[in-house]
Design a protein around this motif. Structure first.
Motif, PDB file in Angstrom:
ATOM      1  N   ARG A 217      -5.183  -6.369   2.076  1.00 41.91           N
ATOM      2  CA  ARG A 217      -5.708  -5.081   1.615  1.00 41.91           C
ATOM      3  C   ARG A 217      -5.724  -4.092   2.764  1.00 41.91           C
ATOM      4  O   ARG A 217      -5.772  -4.474   3.926  1.00 41.91           O
ATOM      5  CB  ARG A 217      -7.155  -5.268   1.082  1.00 41.91           C
ATOM      6  CG  ARG A 217      -7.279  -6.194  -0.129  1.00 41.91           C
ATOM      7  CD  ARG A 217      -6.672  -5.569  -1.381  1.00 41.91           C
ATOM      8  NE  ARG A 217      -7.215  -4.226  -1.591  1.00 41.91           N
ATOM      9  CZ  ARG A 217      -8.402  -3.981  -2.134  1.00 41.91           C
ATOM     10  NH1 ARG A 217      -9.181  -4.955  -2.546  1.00 41.91           N
ATOM     11  NH2 ARG A 217      -8.823  -2.732  -2.279  1.00 41.91           N
ATOM     12  N   THR A 218      -5.718  -2.819   2.429  1.00 47.64           N
ATOM     13  CA  THR A 218      -5.898  -1.764   3.425  1.00 47.64           C
ATOM     14  C   THR A 218      -7.339  -1.807   3.913  1.00 47.64           C
ATOM     15  O   THR A 218      -8.270  -1.692   3.110  1.00 47.64           O
ATOM     16  CB  THR A 218      -5.572  -0.393   2.803  1.00 47.64           C
ATOM     17  OG1 THR A 218      -4.159  -0.330   2.575  1.00 47.64           O
ATOM     18  CG2 THR A 218      -5.997   0.744   3.713  1.00 47.64           C
TER      19      THR A 218
ATOM     20  N   VAL B 165      -1.666   4.109  11.752  1.00 49.57           N
ATOM     21  CA  VAL B 165      -2.121   2.813  11.238  1.00 49.57           C
ATOM     22  C   VAL B 165      -3.242   2.253  12.105  1.00 49.57           C
ATOM     23  O   VAL B 165      -3.040   2.003  13.303  1.00 49.57           O
ATOM     24  CB  VAL B 165      -0.961   1.790  11.205  1.00 49.57           C
ATOM     25  CG1 VAL B 165      -1.408   0.514  10.470  1.00 49.57           C
ATOM     26  CG2 VAL B 165       0.282   2.362  10.535  1.00 49.57           C
TER      27      VAL B 165
ATOM     28  N   PRO C 206       0.795  -1.231   0.000  1.00 47.05           N
ATOM     29  CA  PRO C 206       0.000   0.000   0.000  1.00 47.05           C
ATOM     30  C   PRO C 206       0.831   1.287   0.000  1.00 47.05           C
ATOM     31  O   PRO C 206       1.897   1.360   0.616  1.00 47.05           O
ATOM     32  CB  PRO C 206      -0.795  -0.095   1.305  1.00 47.05           C
ATOM     33  CG  PRO C 206       0.044  -0.946   2.201  1.00 47.05           C
ATOM     34  CD  PRO C 206       0.766  -1.921   1.295  1.00 47.05           C
TER      35      PRO C 206
ATOM     36  N   GLY D 208      -4.546  -0.506   8.299  1.00 43.49           N
ATOM     37  CA  GLY D 208      -5.147   0.601   7.559  1.00 43.49           C
ATOM     38  C   GLY D 208      -4.246   1.807   7.726  1.00 43.49           C
ATOM     39  O   GLY D 208      -4.517   2.689   8.544  1.00 43.49           O
ATOM     40  N   PRO D 209      -3.147   1.865   6.951  1.00 37.82           N
ATOM     41  CA  PRO D 209      -2.215   2.991   7.087  1.00 37.82           C
ATOM     42  C   PRO D 209      -2.788   4.273   6.502  1.00 37.82           C
ATOM     43  O   PRO D 209      -3.447   4.237   5.461  1.00 37.82           O
ATOM     44  CB  PRO D 209      -0.984   2.532   6.288  1.00 37.82           C
ATOM     45  CG  PRO D 209      -1.436   1.437   5.383  1.00 37.82           C
ATOM     46  CD  PRO D 209      -2.718   0.878   5.941  1.00 37.82           C
TER      47      PRO D 209
ATOM     48  N   ASN E 112     -10.702  -0.623   5.982  1.00 39.87           N
ATOM     49  CA  ASN E 112     -11.398   0.593   6.428  1.00 39.87           C
ATOM     50  C   ASN E 112     -12.444   0.309   7.495  1.00 39.87           C
ATOM     51  O   ASN E 112     -12.963   1.234   8.119  1.00 39.87           O
ATOM     52  CB  ASN E 112     -12.045   1.282   5.230  1.00 39.87           C
ATOM     53  CG  ASN E 112     -10.994   1.740   4.239  1.00 39.87           C
ATOM     54  OD1 ASN E 112     -10.097   2.495   4.576  1.00 39.87           O
ATOM     55  ND2 ASN E 112     -11.090   1.260   3.002  1.00 39.87           N
TER      56      ASN E 112
ATOM     57  N   ILE F 288       3.960  -2.663   8.620  1.00 45.78           N
ATOM     58  CA  ILE F 288       2.711  -2.983   7.925  1.00 45.78           C
ATOM     59  C   ILE F 288       2.723  -4.449   7.469  1.00 45.78           C
ATOM     60  O   ILE F 288       1.736  -5.177   7.638  1.00 45.78           O
ATOM     61  CB  ILE F 288       2.498  -2.027   6.727  1.00 45.78           C
ATOM     62  CG1 ILE F 288       2.205  -0.612   7.233  1.00 45.78           C
ATOM     63  CG2 ILE F 288       1.371  -2.528   5.809  1.00 45.78           C
ATOM     64  CD1 ILE F 288       2.303   0.475   6.158  1.00 45.78           C
TER      65      ILE F 288
ATOM     66  N   TRP G 298     -13.072  -3.210   2.361  1.00 47.23           N
ATOM     67  CA  TRP G 298     -12.384  -2.542   1.249  1.00 47.23           C
ATOM     68  C   TRP G 298     -13.197  -2.670  -0.030  1.00 47.23           C
ATOM     69  O   TRP G 298     -14.049  -3.546  -0.171  1.00 47.23           O
ATOM     70  CB  TRP G 298     -10.993  -3.130   1.036  1.00 47.23           C
ATOM     71  CG  TRP G 298     -10.937  -4.630   1.102  1.00 47.23           C
ATOM     72  CD1 TRP G 298     -11.445  -5.508   0.180  1.00 47.23           C
ATOM     73  CD2 TRP G 298     -10.362  -5.425   2.145  1.00 47.23           C
ATOM     74  NE1 TRP G 298     -11.208  -6.784   0.592  1.00 47.23           N
ATOM     75  CE2 TRP G 298     -10.535  -6.768   1.789  1.00 47.23           C
ATOM     76  CE3 TRP G 298      -9.688  -5.122   3.338  1.00 47.23           C
ATOM     77  CZ2 TRP G 298     -10.091  -7.821   2.595  1.00 47.23           C
ATOM     78  CZ3 TRP G 298      -9.245  -6.172   4.134  1.00 47.23           C
ATOM     79  CH2 TRP G 298      -9.452  -7.493   3.759  1.00 47.23           C
TER      80      TRP G 298
END
Lengths: 196, 196
Positions: free
Chosen positions: B18-19, B170, A44, B145-146, B21, B134, B180
Motif C-alpha cells: 500500500r501507499t 517518493v 498506485p 509513498g509516491p 503515509n 516503486i 494507510w
C-alpha cells in the motif's frame, strides 16, 4: 544487500525477462488477461485515478488495421503475436473519481477541472499503469513486447477517440525462437542517482 | 487462472502493498537503494533510453527545501519519511543512446533530434521506470509513498535543471502506525478492457 522478493520472482519479472520479438502460436486467453489485470490493478496512481484503458486486438480484421499504423520495423511481429494490446490513457478519467476516491470525491473538480491538466496526469499515471501491466504479463509467465513505434494519430482514429491517448502497443505471448538478442547495457547507479 | 508469480510475491508487490503515509524511524540505506536499482534497471524502455534520474534527499537542509514545494497535505509526511527520492526524466537522454543502444546508435539522431519529441518520450518512459522503481521499493520489503502533489517548477528550480522534468516524489521507509486507510476501489475489468 538482498531483497525481500525471492530470486525466482526477481528473475521472472526483471532479471531474465526480456522484450520478445518472436512468439510461439500458443494463444493468450481472456482468463490470463483477467489474472494479470486483477493483480496489477492495485498498483498506485495519483488520487487513484486509474486512467489506463486496454484494447485487446483479437480479430484478424482489427489486427490488420493496427499493423498499418505500426512503424515498419514493428509490423511483422505485431502481425504474428498471439495477442496485441493497445494501452491508452483516458483523459476523462476524472468522471470516475467520485467512485474511485470515495473519501475525497471533490478531487474531480478541485484538481482535474481543466483538460490539459488531466491530459498530463493521464499520461503520467497511465504510463505507471502500463509498466504495472508489463510486469503483470511477466508475472503470468508470458513475455511482453512493448512498442512506442506507431502513428499515435492513426491508432487513435482507428481504435480510440479524442478522449483517449495511445501510450504503448504491447505484443503478448510465449517467447518463440530467437525472441531477443543480447541485452543492451544499463546506466550505472552513479549515473542515475544524485544525493543532496 | 493462476499466475506463475507465487502468491507471496504477488502480495509483496501488489495485493498487500500500500501507499504509506507514515513510517518508522528505521533508516533506508544506500545499499537498499542500490539493490532496488540493480533490479529495476532491467525494466524495458523504448530504445533502452533509460531517462529516469533519481535525487535522494538526505540532508535536513535539502529536505526543508523540498518540503516547501510540496502540496500542503504532503508536507508532514515528506518531512518525516526516512528517505525521500525525487524521480525525474532526463530530456537529454539521447546523449547516452549510442552507448545504451550499441546495435542502433543512429537512434539518437534519427528519432530524437527534436526536443519536444524527447520531452514526451522522456515523460512516458521515465514514468514506466518510476513504476518499476516503486515496485522495486516494495521488492526490498519497504513501503513507497509516491506523490505528484508538488510544485514542479519549484522542485525543478531547487534540485534539477531545465533538462530534467520532475515526475514523482517518493517517500520511502518501513510503514509506521496507521500508515494507510482502507483501500480505494479499482475499476472492474470490463470497464477497462475492450476487445476488437
Amino acid at each position: 544487500m538482498s531483497l525481500e522478493l525471492d530470486t525466482t520472482a526477481q528473475d521472472l519479472l526483471f532479471r531474465e525477462a526480456r522484450t520478445a520479438n518472436t512468439f510461439t502460436d500458443e494463444p493468450v486467453t481472456d482468463e490470463q488477461i483477467r489474472a494479470v489485470y486483477d493483480l496489477v490493478k492495485y498498483g498506485p496512481t495519483a488520487f487513484n485515478q486509474c486512467p489506463l484503458r486496454i484494447t485487446l486486438v483479437r480479430s484478424p480484421e482489427a489486427r490488420a488495421r493496427l499493423v498499418r499504423h505500426m512503424a515498419e520495423g514493428n509490423r511483422a511481429k505485431t502481425e504474428a503475436a498471439p495477442l496485441v494490446a493497445i494501452l491508452s490513457a483516458d483523459n476523462e478519467f476524472h468522471e470516475e473519481l467520485p467512485r474511485l476516491l470515495p473519501h475525497f470525491p471533490q478531487a474531480k473538480d478541485v484538481f482535474y477541472a481543466e483538460r490539459p491538466v488531466r491530459e498530463r496526469s493521464a499520461l503520467l499515471n497511465g504510463a505507471l499503469q502500463a509498466a504495472y501491466f508489463i510486469i503483470g504479463i511477466r508475472a503470468a509467465g508470458l513475455a511482453a513486447g512493448p512498442m512506442t513505434g506507431f502513428d499515435p494519430a492513426g491508432v487513435r482514429k482507428e481504435f480510440l477517440d479524442d478522449d483517449h491517448t495511445p501510450l504503448v502497443v504491447v505484443n503478448i505471448g510465449r517467447p518463440g525462437p530467437d525472441a531477443w538478442g543480447p541485452r543492451s547495457p544499463r546506466l550505472d547507479l552513479d549515473e542515475v542517482v544524485t544525493t543532496v
